[in-house]
Design an enzyme around this catalytic site. Sequence first.
Site, PDB file in Angstrom:
ATOM      1  CE  LYS A  71     117.399 -85.921 -46.674  1.00  0.00           C
ATOM      2  NZ  LYS A  71     118.719 -85.585 -46.007  1.00  0.00           N
ATOM      3  CG  ASP A 107     122.033 -87.314 -45.884  1.00  0.00           C
ATOM      4  OD1 ASP A 107     122.455 -86.866 -46.876  1.00  0.00           O
ATOM      5  OD2 ASP A 107     120.764 -87.441 -45.754  1.00  0.00           O
TER       6      ASP A 107
END
Length: 282
Positions: A71, A107
């Site tokens: 990420k 997210d």
Amino acid sequence: MKITGKTKIVGIFGYPIEHTFSPLMHNAAFSTLGLDYCYIPFEVRPKDLKSAVEGIRTLNIRGVNITVPHKEAVIKYLDELSEEAKLIGAVNTIENRDGKLIGHNTDGRGFIKSLWEDAKTKAKGKKVSILGAGGAGKGVAVSCALEGASEIIIANRTIMKAEELVRYLDRHFKKTQFSAIPLVKQQLSNVIAESDILINATSLGLKGKGMLPISYKELHKDLVVYDLIYNPLITPLLKIARRAGVKKVVNGIGMLIHQGAFAFEIWTGKKPPVDVMKKAIL
Ligand code: ATR
């Protein structure tokens, strides 16, 4: 599912990848809406990340999700970042816009959406305690600050990491008050007693990991308890919360679904069938 010459490919890069639920969720959504897309898991080793990202362009993959451990590392290979991805310093969704790769982070938005859908709670004006100062803790802290939380306390085993995160947040958000404490019972107890929302963003509670230094006595009924963990569905923290009579108790499934739903919308431009995605996962 029928794959044809016109089928558009999306997927997920991670290592390991075999435990991901995302293909189930997205393929169920494509099939329900009759969209000619297919979502595929790609096992990408850290050393191959750069060439895998180049592959998005060369193979005309429409977009991918990015999961552990890529990420943060993926950022240097992208052309552009959304504001949220910049602030969080991590990307979980790449959009291939005619060969230009744009990094998003859904997210944080997924968490905020789930907090509303699953606990009918907004972070705005709230005192929020976050356990954990890793990638997940940072993502949740940034989202709560973006939503206008009045106070955010970061508790972490390694206090220096919590302090470093607080310095970062202080620089970017002027309207929220931030502080760092060690992840120990006494300090947590005092802070939780005055909090509106408690979020577990550590890995404590995952199978085989240890337990948080919290008992049901530290929790109060009006607290919202949110555990980012979803495996097991009823995490040790959620068990304690129920024992304490906490009314709003949420696991990480909602965040998983909504981060996926936002990615789906980025790639297809269509409103995601959230109920279908949830059913596929559960
Ligand atoms: P993620 O991206 O999921 O947040 P991470 O960056 O590795 O993963 O962060 C894991 C978090 O869980 C950290 O806050 C970590 O605390 P440290 O910063 O002190 O390492 C926390 N964590 C993991 N194992 C832990 C343990 N046994 N006790 C307390 N905290 C733990």
